[in-house]
Design a protein around this motif. Structure first.
Motif, PDB file in Angstrom:
ATOM      1  N   PHE A 172      44.270  49.766  38.063  1.00  0.00           N
ATOM      2  CA  PHE A 172      43.926  48.909  39.101  1.00  0.00           C
ATOM      3  C   PHE A 172      42.534  48.967  39.260  1.00  0.00           C
ATOM      4  O   PHE A 172      41.909  47.966  39.957  1.00  0.00           O
ATOM      5  CB  PHE A 172      44.660  49.360  40.511  1.00  0.00           C
ATOM      6  CG  PHE A 172      45.947  48.761  40.397  1.00  0.00           C
ATOM      7  CD1 PHE A 172      46.383  47.571  40.035  1.00  0.00           C
ATOM      8  CD2 PHE A 172      47.264  49.638  40.787  1.00  0.00           C
ATOM      9  CE1 PHE A 172      47.891  47.028  40.059  1.00  0.00           C
ATOM     10  CE2 PHE A 172      48.308  49.278  40.839  1.00  0.00           C
ATOM     11  CZ  PHE A 172      48.643  47.991  40.306  1.00  0.00           C
ATOM     12  N   TRP A 173      41.549  49.762  39.027  1.00  0.00           N
ATOM     13  CA  TRP A 173      40.275  49.899  38.970  1.00  0.00           C
ATOM     14  C   TRP A 173      39.672  48.749  37.805  1.00  0.00           C
ATOM     15  O   TRP A 173      38.937  48.080  38.333  1.00  0.00           O
ATOM     16  CB  TRP A 173      39.674  51.208  38.584  1.00  0.00           C
ATOM     17  CG  TRP A 173      38.178  51.023  38.490  1.00  0.00           C
ATOM     18  CD1 TRP A 173      37.423  51.705  37.248  1.00  0.00           C
ATOM     19  CD2 TRP A 173      37.157  50.605  39.116  1.00  0.00           C
ATOM     20  NE1 TRP A 173      36.336  51.596  37.303  1.00  0.00           N
ATOM     21  CE2 TRP A 173      35.736  50.924  38.479  1.00  0.00           C
ATOM     22  CE3 TRP A 173      36.932  50.047  40.639  1.00  0.00           C
ATOM     23  CZ2 TRP A 173      34.456  50.741  39.128  1.00  0.00           C
ATOM     24  CZ3 TRP A 173      35.804  49.727  40.991  1.00  0.00           C
ATOM     25  CH2 TRP A 173      34.535  50.287  40.324  1.00  0.00           C
ATOM     26  N   LEU A 174      40.362  48.757  36.620  1.00  0.00           N
ATOM     27  CA  LEU A 174      39.849  47.909  35.634  1.00  0.00           C
ATOM     28  C   LEU A 174      40.477  46.599  35.853  1.00  0.00           C
ATOM     29  O   LEU A 174      39.905  45.519  35.520  1.00  0.00           O
ATOM     30  CB  LEU A 174      40.199  48.289  34.376  1.00  0.00           C
ATOM     31  CG  LEU A 174      39.514  49.587  33.880  1.00  0.00           C
ATOM     32  CD1 LEU A 174      40.149  50.145  32.595  1.00  0.00           C
ATOM     33  CD2 LEU A 174      38.236  49.511  33.760  1.00  0.00           C
ATOM     34  N   ASN A 175      41.663  46.529  36.462  1.00  0.00           N
ATOM     35  CA  ASN A 175      42.575  45.213  36.809  1.00  0.00           C
ATOM     36  C   ASN A 175      42.849  45.001  38.223  1.00  0.00           C
ATOM     37  O   ASN A 175      44.080  45.514  38.372  1.00  0.00           O
ATOM     38  CB  ASN A 175      43.624  45.151  35.716  1.00  0.00           C
ATOM     39  CG  ASN A 175      43.521  45.478  34.237  1.00  0.00           C
ATOM     40  OD1 ASN A 175      43.096  44.424  33.426  1.00  0.00           O
ATOM     41  ND2 ASN A 175      43.344  46.785  33.905  1.00  0.00           N
ATOM     42  N   LYS A 176      42.067  44.507  39.064  1.00  0.00           N
ATOM     43  CA  LYS A 176      42.190  44.444  40.306  1.00  0.00           C
ATOM     44  C   LYS A 176      43.537  43.785  40.807  1.00  0.00           C
ATOM     45  O   LYS A 176      43.951  42.873  40.280  1.00  0.00           O
ATOM     46  CB  LYS A 176      40.941  43.572  41.056  1.00  0.00           C
ATOM     47  CG  LYS A 176      39.725  43.852  40.555  1.00  0.00           C
ATOM     48  CD  LYS A 176      39.415  45.456  40.977  1.00  0.00           C
ATOM     49  CE  LYS A 176      37.725  45.483  40.652  1.00  0.00           C
ATOM     50  NZ  LYS A 176      37.560  46.813  40.738  1.00  0.00           N
ATOM     51  N   PRO A 177      44.258  44.507  41.600  1.00  0.00           N
ATOM     52  CA  PRO A 177      45.684  43.946  42.186  1.00  0.00           C
ATOM     53  C   PRO A 177      45.548  42.794  43.040  1.00  0.00           C
ATOM     54  O   PRO A 177      44.230  42.552  43.560  1.00  0.00           O
ATOM     55  CB  PRO A 177      46.249  45.010  43.179  1.00  0.00           C
ATOM     56  CG  PRO A 177      44.928  46.013  43.354  1.00  0.00           C
ATOM     57  CD  PRO A 177      43.860  45.849  42.388  1.00  0.00           C
ATOM     58  N   SER A 178      46.131  41.762  42.890  1.00  0.00           N
ATOM     59  CA  SER A 178      46.078  40.472  43.964  1.00  0.00           C
ATOM     60  C   SER A 178      46.561  40.711  45.134  1.00  0.00           C
ATOM     61  O   SER A 178      46.357  39.759  45.890  1.00  0.00           O
ATOM     62  CB  SER A 178      46.821  39.452  43.040  1.00  0.00           C
ATOM     63  OG  SER A 178      48.385  39.742  42.891  1.00  0.00           O
ATOM     64  N   ARG A 179      47.280  41.646  45.223  1.00  0.00           N
ATOM     65  CA  ARG A 179      47.860  42.087  46.659  1.00  0.00           C
ATOM     66  C   ARG A 179      47.965  43.506  46.888  1.00  0.00           C
ATOM     67  O   ARG A 179      48.306  44.401  45.931  1.00  0.00           O
ATOM     68  CB  ARG A 179      49.293  41.470  46.720  1.00  0.00           C
ATOM     69  CG  ARG A 179      49.743  41.312  48.103  1.00  0.00           C
ATOM     70  CD  ARG A 179      51.281  40.582  48.147  1.00  0.00           C
ATOM     71  NE  ARG A 179      51.463  39.886  49.374  1.00  0.00           N
ATOM     72  CZ  ARG A 179      51.158  38.628  49.675  1.00  0.00           C
ATOM     73  NH1 ARG A 179      50.231  38.044  49.031  1.00  0.00           N
ATOM     74  NH2 ARG A 179      51.207  38.129  50.784  1.00  0.00           N
ATOM     75  N   ILE A 180      47.471  44.034  47.829  1.00  0.00           N
ATOM     76  CA  ILE A 180      47.613  45.574  48.176  1.00  0.00           C
ATOM     77  C   ILE A 180      48.528  45.597  49.663  1.00  0.00           C
ATOM     78  O   ILE A 180      48.399  44.830  50.436  1.00  0.00           O
ATOM     79  CB  ILE A 180      46.289  45.998  48.729  1.00  0.00           C
ATOM     80  CG1 ILE A 180      45.370  46.188  47.108  1.00  0.00           C
ATOM     81  CG2 ILE A 180      46.591  47.414  49.007  1.00  0.00           C
ATOM     82  CD1 ILE A 180      43.880  46.679  47.535  1.00  0.00           C
ATOM     83  N   LEU A 181      49.516  46.489  49.621  1.00  0.00           N
ATOM     84  CA  LEU A 181      50.436  46.625  50.672  1.00  0.00           C
ATOM     85  C   LEU A 181      49.673  47.994  51.412  1.00  0.00           C
ATOM     86  O   LEU A 181      49.354  49.018  50.806  1.00  0.00           O
ATOM     87  CB  LEU A 181      51.659  47.032  50.181  1.00  0.00           C
ATOM     88  CG  LEU A 181      52.365  46.062  49.507  1.00  0.00           C
ATOM     89  CD1 LEU A 181      53.909  46.636  48.916  1.00  0.00           C
ATOM     90  CD2 LEU A 181      52.632  44.672  49.937  1.00  0.00           C
ATOM     91  N   SER A 182      49.759  47.930  52.865  1.00  0.00           N
ATOM     92  CA  SER A 182      49.290  48.886  53.647  1.00  0.00           C
ATOM     93  C   SER A 182      50.134  50.248  53.522  1.00  0.00           C
ATOM     94  O   SER A 182      51.150  50.053  53.171  1.00  0.00           O
ATOM     95  CB  SER A 182      49.140  48.490  54.788  1.00  0.00           C
ATOM     96  OG  SER A 182      50.421  48.294  55.745  1.00  0.00           O
TER      97      SER A 182
END
Length: 344
Positions: free
Chosen positions: A302-312
């Motif tokens: 996820f550092w190299l391929n940023k997530p499009s959505r992050i859940l709190s």
């Protein structure tokens, strides 16, 4: 090509012809054995509920509602990343609107969970019964349970359009190896089945319990969850793998993500699973083990391929915490850990 091969065959002497025939037959036998072996994993399937008819087309996410999110509704927390991905908190979305749009789009979701060894008896019933009550309620959902003891999977009551499928997997002696093979298994089932029948897939650890809505607002192309113990800490305290010999090695990152929950489109989750598995295997060949195993590799991905959505951390909370007042809804909580008993 066939003509050239046959013509070449007649130029051979008797001994060479015999050798050619022998090795051709051997190659045929080995191909048959490999083909049969590739099906050893998937035929061991128990259908506990009638499943939907399988499709051959790859399903894709069809709903995008991020422009309806109220990013200003929560002034006490970060609601957007530096790359403009939303961080989902209570009050930012209209649950009824989200559900309505996903129902209209006929969004289908798969949920995978592994219950191997003593984890089945300790956690699976609570996980499944609470998931049926709170996970993507109203949407077509199939729960995929991977276990070494399919006969012990509870036969829970499911609503219409909700299904349960059990797949037998091997039990490994080390829990670290179970964690590693989970990624390989997820990739295989996505390729074989999920991508043809579901818009999204979520992968969760079994030692958790749903306590509140975990709904369509969580759906996105690539979804990660903030680890409840780290999202308020300085980045210098994130427990990334700091070993340069490991493929999970990180000097810096954006957030610290929890591997107990991740999801997204089938293509995105397969890419993540493949990355984690292949890099774990490369570490293994080099006699290296990442600090937090698949979670370390997931954070690197996820550092190299940023997530499009992050859940709190509402979506993966430790109920023993009583000082995080910004987490006003506990949607999914950790079950009491029993590592000493379960990992032996």
């Amino acid at each position: 090509m066939i003509y050239v091969t046959v013509e070449f065959f007649f130029f051979l002497d008797d001994r060479q012809r015999i050798s050619a025939v022998f090795f051709s037959c051997l190659l045929l036998v080995l191909s048959f054995i490999a083909l049969r072996a590739s099906f050893q994993y998937f035929p061991k399937v128990s259908f506990l509920k009638n499943l939907p008819v399988l499709s051959q087309a790859t399903l894709r996410p069809t709903v995008s509602l991020d422009d309806t999110l109220n990013y200003e509704a929560r002034q006490d927390v970060q609601t957007r990343t530096s790359w403009n991905a939303p961080i989902i908190w209570e009050l930012m979305f209209d649950p009824n609107f989200y559900d309505k749009k996903h129902l209209e789009a006929k969004t289908a979701v798969a949920l995978t969970v592994f219950a191997v060894g003593r984890y089945l008896d300790a956690y699976l019933n609570t996980f499944l019964t609470s998931a049926e009550k709170h996970f993507m309620v109203g949407l077509p959902v199939t729960f995929y349970v991977f276990t070494d003891q399919p006969e012990k999977v509870p036969n829970i009551t499911l609503a219409p359009l909700r299904h349960l499928k059990v797949i037998k997997v091997e039990r490994y002696s080390r829990w670290q190896d179970i964690s590693m093979m989970r990624m390989k298994t997820i990739s295989e089932i996505i390729e074989k089945e999920l991508r043809h029948n579901f818009n999204y897939v979520f992968c969760l650890d079994v030692d958790q319990e749903f306590k509140g809505r975990f709904g369509s607002e969580a759906l996105g192309e690539s979804v990660a969850v903030l680890h409840v113990y780290y999202y308020k800490l300085p980045k210098t305290q994130f427990t990334y793998d700091r070993n340069p010999k490991s493929k999970a090695y990180m000097e810096e990152g954006d957030y610290y993500y929890h591997a107990a929950v991740f999801g997204g489109s089938c293509d995105a989750v397969k890419a993540l699973a493949d990355y984690c598995y292949l890099n774990t295997m490369e570490d293994k060949l080099n006699n290296v083990e990442a600090l937090w195993h698949d979670e370390s590799h997931l954070n690197k991905y996820f550092w190299l391929n940023k997530p499009s959505r992050i859940l709190s951390s509402e979506y993966c909370f430790d109920p023993r915490i009583n000082y995080m007042t910004e987490v006003i809804v506990h949607r999914l909580v950790w079950a009491p850990k029993q590592y000493a008993e379960l990992r032996t």
